[in-house]
Enzyme design. Structure first.
Site, PDB file in Angstrom:
ATOM      1  N   LYS A 182       0.239   4.123   2.372  1.00 34.50           N
ATOM      2  CA  LYS A 182      -1.196   4.390   2.531  1.00 34.50           C
ATOM      3  C   LYS A 182      -1.971   3.073   2.576  1.00 34.50           C
ATOM      4  CE  LYS A 182      -0.639   8.942   0.601  1.00 34.50           C
ATOM      5  NZ  LYS A 182      -0.690   9.867  -0.526  1.00 34.50           N
ATOM      6  N   GLN A 214      -2.567   9.744  -6.454  1.00 35.71           N
ATOM      7  CA  GLN A 214      -1.256  10.140  -5.940  1.00 35.71           C
ATOM      8  C   GLN A 214      -0.660  11.229  -6.836  1.00 35.71           C
ATOM      9  OE1 GLN A 214       0.211   9.005  -3.014  1.00 35.71           O
ATOM     10  NE2 GLN A 214       1.670  10.633  -3.446  1.00 35.71           N
ATOM     11  N   ASP A 228      -8.423  13.289   0.199  1.00 37.54           N
ATOM     12  CA  ASP A 228      -7.254  14.176   0.291  1.00 37.54           C
ATOM     13  C   ASP A 228      -7.670  15.604   0.668  1.00 37.54           C
ATOM     14  OD1 ASP A 228      -4.735  13.071   0.037  1.00 37.54           O
ATOM     15  OD2 ASP A 228      -4.822  12.952  -2.163  1.00 37.54           O
TER      16      ASP A 228
END
Ligand code: NDP
Length: 278
Positions: free
Chosen positions: A49, A93, A116
């Site tokens: 990422k 995460q 997200d």
């Protein structure tokens, strides 16, 4: 010959478009990436990422917290980042260690920085057709279909799986694109019979090679979300690719299909977050 949908090429095209947009519009964005603990798979995902941010020309800030970090401390950090004008997007995460409540963490991220797309407000916006952040994997699948020229409107779509991060948002997105959608799950009766009706079959079931030709209508488009490491070290999906391939009109391979799209769509969300009025 069925089309093999090239997720790697499509994801690169999206990242290149974003890179140009970031440069042309002088977009300033910084993604905060929080990792709690040092799960090796999570470390790889976080690294990828950050690399993608560098590629498109936006900043990233890492917060690598020890496994024993308390929920309170993590919530405190998220609160600080929510208030920090330099940070446009926040990503924790997953999974987080068991002593931390994942739902609380997801809900603590400002919906304006929720790259997200997991925050209840983001999911609600998707549900009622309002602009917002969309979960990256399903959003990536829509891009794969569109950029491959697959028509969605009016098509019969079957989604296998109803998880909050893949199956449900996938079904909502296909509905928003005017498909007729059926969602299947572990209690579905006659799964193969239902799947065999699908013009577009999306497998997010989490079971290696479960979807064989018995589940696939002749000429269907098959999207394989699953990703599994086999005993021989190779990757496979939820679809038995070799068995299904010749019965499809288009299919995603594993690896190189849906996988690369998730990070590309995260970058789309990061650029969107920078433009979002905070
Ligand atoms: P989950 O395990 O959260 O969900 C699996 C879904 O499949 C559930 O809804 C479950 O039903 C359903 N299911 C399980 N067994 C059966 C069965 N025998 N028949 C019918 N339905 C069944 O998985 P995720 O949605 O998180 O992920 C799905 C797959 O996609 C995994 O392989 C994962 O690794 C992969 N993945 C890939 C990503 C990528 O970037 N390529 C990103 C995210 C996930 P029920 O609800 O009834 O339990």
């Amino acid at each position: 010959m069925p089309t093999i949908i090239d997720g790697k090429a499509i994801s690169t095209a999206i990242k290149d478009e974003l890179k140009k947009e970031v440069a042309d519009r002088n977009i300033k964005a910084t993604l905060a990436v929080i990792q709690v603990g040092n799960d090796p798979a999570s470390t790889v995902y976080v690294g990828n990422k950050k690399k993608a941010c560098a590629y498109i020309g936006i900043g990233s800030k890492s917060y690598e917290l020890p496994e024993e970090t308390t929920e309170e401390d993590l919530l405190g950090l998220i609160d600080d980042l929510n208030k920090d004008d330099e940070i446009s997007g926040i990503l924790v995460q997953l999974p987080v260690p068991k002593h931390i409540n994942e739902k609380k963490i997801t809900a603590a991220i400002s919906p304006l920085k929720d790259v997200d797309g997991f925050h209840p407000e983001s999911v609600g916006r998707l549900c009622i057709g309002q602009e917002g952040f969309v979960s990256c994997t399903p959003a990536g699948i829509i891009e794969l279909l569109k950029r491959t020229g697959v028509e969605i409107e009016g098509k019969e779509c079957v989604v296998i799986g109803r998880s909050n991060i893949v199956g449900k948002p996938m079904a909502l997105l296909m509905l928003a694109n005017n498909a007729t959608v059926t969602v299947c799950h572990s209690r579905t009766k006659d799964l193969a019979g239902i799947c065999k009706r699908a013009d577009i079959l999306i497998a997010a079931v989490g079971k290696p090679k479960m979807i064989t030709s018995e589940y696939v209508k002749e000429g269907a488009v098959v999207i394989d979300v699953g990703i599994h490491r086999m005993e021989n070290g190779k990757l496979c999906g939820d679809v038995d690719y070799d068995d299904v391939y010749e019965h499809t009109s288009a299919i995603t391979p594993v690896p190189g299909g849906v996988g690369p799209m998730t990070i590309a769509m995260l970058m789309v969300n990061c650029v969107k977050a920078a433009a979002w009025e905070k």
